[in-house]
Design an enzyme around this catalytic site. Structure first.
Site, PDB file in Angstrom:
ATOM      1  N   LYS A  51     -12.686   1.825   3.768  1.00 31.71           N
ATOM      2  CA  LYS A  51     -12.128   3.115   3.347  1.00 31.71           C
ATOM      3  C   LYS A  51     -12.745   4.253   4.170  1.00 31.71           C
ATOM      4  O   LYS A  51     -12.050   5.181   4.593  1.00 31.71           O
ATOM      5  CB  LYS A  51     -12.375   3.322   1.848  1.00 31.71           C
ATOM      6  CG  LYS A  51     -11.524   2.371   1.004  1.00 31.71           C
ATOM      7  CD  LYS A  51     -11.924   2.305  -0.464  1.00 31.71           C
ATOM      8  CE  LYS A  51     -11.109   1.210  -1.162  1.00 31.71           C
ATOM      9  NZ  LYS A  51     -11.466   1.004  -2.567  1.00 31.71           N
ATOM     10  N   GLN A  95     -16.156   2.736  -6.640  1.00 35.35           N
ATOM     11  CA  GLN A  95     -15.776   1.355  -6.333  1.00 35.35           C
ATOM     12  C   GLN A  95     -16.135   0.439  -7.499  1.00 35.35           C
ATOM     13  O   GLN A  95     -17.273   0.409  -7.956  1.00 35.35           O
ATOM     14  CB  GLN A  95     -16.489   0.901  -5.050  1.00 35.35           C
ATOM     15  CG  GLN A  95     -16.053  -0.448  -4.548  1.00 35.35           C
ATOM     16  CD  GLN A  95     -14.593  -0.464  -4.069  1.00 35.35           C
ATOM     17  OE1 GLN A  95     -14.135   0.439  -3.375  1.00 35.35           O
ATOM     18  NE2 GLN A  95     -13.852  -1.494  -4.466  1.00 35.35           N
ATOM     19  N   ASP A 118      -7.691   7.293  -6.912  1.00 31.65           N
ATOM     20  CA  ASP A 118      -7.258   5.936  -7.279  1.00 31.65           C
ATOM     21  C   ASP A 118      -6.197   5.982  -8.380  1.00 31.65           C
ATOM     22  O   ASP A 118      -5.618   4.953  -8.735  1.00 31.65           O
ATOM     23  CB  ASP A 118      -8.452   5.106  -7.774  1.00 31.65           C
ATOM     24  CG  ASP A 118      -9.111   4.321  -6.644  1.00 31.65           C
ATOM     25  OD1 ASP A 118      -8.443   4.114  -5.613  1.00 31.65           O
ATOM     26  OD2 ASP A 118     -10.277   3.912  -6.800  1.00 31.65           O
TER      27      ASP A 118
END
Ligand code: NAP
Length: 284
Positions: A51, A95, A118
Site C-alpha cells: 500500500k 491493518q 477502507d
C-alpha cells in the site's frame, strides 16, 4: 474473455495519479494516507508495504505508524485520535488482524468516517446502505470497476454473491443493488447453492474455498468474478475452478491478476476522494 485486473488497475492508478497532481497543485500539498500496523504479522507487513509503494507511485504522501505487538488499547486509540486530528492525513487504515488483546473493530470504528478509506466504519456502511455519498470498501468497489470497464450491463441483471462478510459480501451486494441488479446473497446455509448460482448473469464468489465453483454451477454466458484467494500446494488459486469455467463464461477474472490488483488501486482512489472531502486550509 479473461478480465485483466492488472491492466484495469493500472489505468485506475494512472487516473488517480493525475487527480493527485491536480489536488496538490490546488491545495499546496498532496493527499496523505496513514497506515497503522500493530505487531509483527508477516502477511500484514507485506500488505502495508504494497500500500505504501502504491502511494509513492501515485504521489500520495504515506504516513506509516508501526506499533509494537504489546501496545496498550489506550495507546493504539490515542494514535488513531491523533491521526484523525492531523490535517496532513486524508485517509487512515488500520491493518487487520491486530494482536489478540486488541479489538480490530474498535480501532477501525475510532477512525473519522471521512478518513475511513477502507469504508469499514458503521457510518460508511450506513451511508452505503442508504445510498448516501461515502467511502466504500475497496475490494467490492474494485469489482464494480472491473464490471464497468468490461462493459457488463448490470441494470436488470441477476447477480449472485456467494459470501456475506462485512468486508466484502454485504457491501458488494449493496453496490450491485445500487446499480439496479437483482441481487441474491448466498452463504454457508444456502440450500441448493449450485442451483442458485446457475441462475446468475453475474456470479461473484468470495468464500475462501479453493475451486468450489465448478462449471456446472455456471450458466453459459455468465460473467464470473473470483474474489477468493487460497494458498494450495499448486500456488494461489481462487474460489472458482478456472479451467472448467473459463470455456463457458462470457468473462472471468483469473487468480492472481483479477480482483486482487483492484483493491489497492481503489484504496488510492478512496484516498484522493477523502482528501477532496476535507475543507481547503488557507496557506500561510
Ligand atoms: P469470510 O469473512 O471468511 O467470509 C466467507 C463467507 O463465505 C461467509 O459469508 C461464509 O458463510 C461463506 N461460506 C463459507 N463456506 C461456504 C460454503 N461452503 N458455501 C457457501 N458459502 C460459504 O471471508 P471474506 O473476508 O469475505 O473473504 C472471502 C475470500 O475472499 C477469501 O478467500 C479472501 O482471502 C478473499 N478476499 C480477497 C480480497 C482481495 O483483495 N483479492 C479481499 C478480501 C477478501 P457464513 O457467513 O454462513 O459463515
Amino acid at each position: 474473455m479473461i478480465i485483466d485486473g492488472r491492466s484495469i488497475a493500472q489505468r485506475l492508478r494512472d487516473r488517480v495519479k493525475g487527480e493527485v497532481e491536480a489536488f496538490a497543485a490546488e491545495r499546496g500539498r498532496p493527499p496523505g494516507l496513514a497506515t497503522v500496523l500493530i505487531g509483527e504479522d508477516p502477511a500484514s507487513a507485506v500488505y502495508v508495504a504494497s500500500k505504501r509503494k502504491a502511494c509513492k507511485e501515485v504521489g500520495i504522501e504515506s504516513f506509516h505508524r508501526h506499533l509494537s505487538a504489546d501496545v496498550s488499547r489506550e495507546e493504539a486509540l490515542e494514535l488513531i485520535d491523533s491521526l484523525n486530528a492531523d490535517e496532513a492525513v486524508s485517509g487512515i487504515l488500520c491493518q487487520l488482524p491486530v494482536p489478540e488483546h486488541l479489538d480490530g473493530a474498535e480501532l477501525t470504528g475510532r477512525i473519522d468516517p471521512d478518513k475511513d478509506v477502507d469504508g469499514l466504519t458503521v457510518v460508511n456502511a450506513g451511508r452505503l446502505a442508504l445510498g448516501l455519498e461515502g467511502l466504500r470498501p475497496c475490494t467490492p468497489s474494485g469489482v464494480m470497476v472491473l464490471l464497468e470497464e468490461t462493459g457488463v450491463e448490470l441494470s436488470g441483471a441477476g447477480a449472485v454473491v456467494i459470501g456475506r462478510s462485512n468486508l466484502f459480501g454485504k457491501p458488494m451486494a449493496q453496490l450491485l443493488l445500487a446499480a439496479n441488479a437483482t441481487v441474491t446473497m448466498c452463504h454457508s446455509r444456502t440450500r441448493n447453492l449450485a442451483e442458485v448460482a446457475r441462475t446468475a448473469d453475474v456470479l461473484i464468489a468470495a468464500v475462501g474455498r479453493a475451486r468450489m465453483v465448478r462449471a456446472d454451477w455456471v450458466k453459459p454466458g455468465a460473467v464470473v468474478i473470483d474474489v477468493g484467494v487460497n494458498r494450495t500446494g499448486e500456488g494461489l488459486v481462487g474460489d472458482v475452478d478456472f479451467d472448467g469455467v473459463e470455456p463457458i463464461a462470457a468473462g472471468i477474472t483469473p487468480v492472481p491478476g483479477g480482483v486482487g490488483p483492484m483493491t489497492i488501486a481503489c484504496l488510492m482512489a478512496n484516498t484522493i476522494q477523502a482528501a477532496r472531502m476535507r475543507p481547503a486550509i488557507a496557506r500561510t
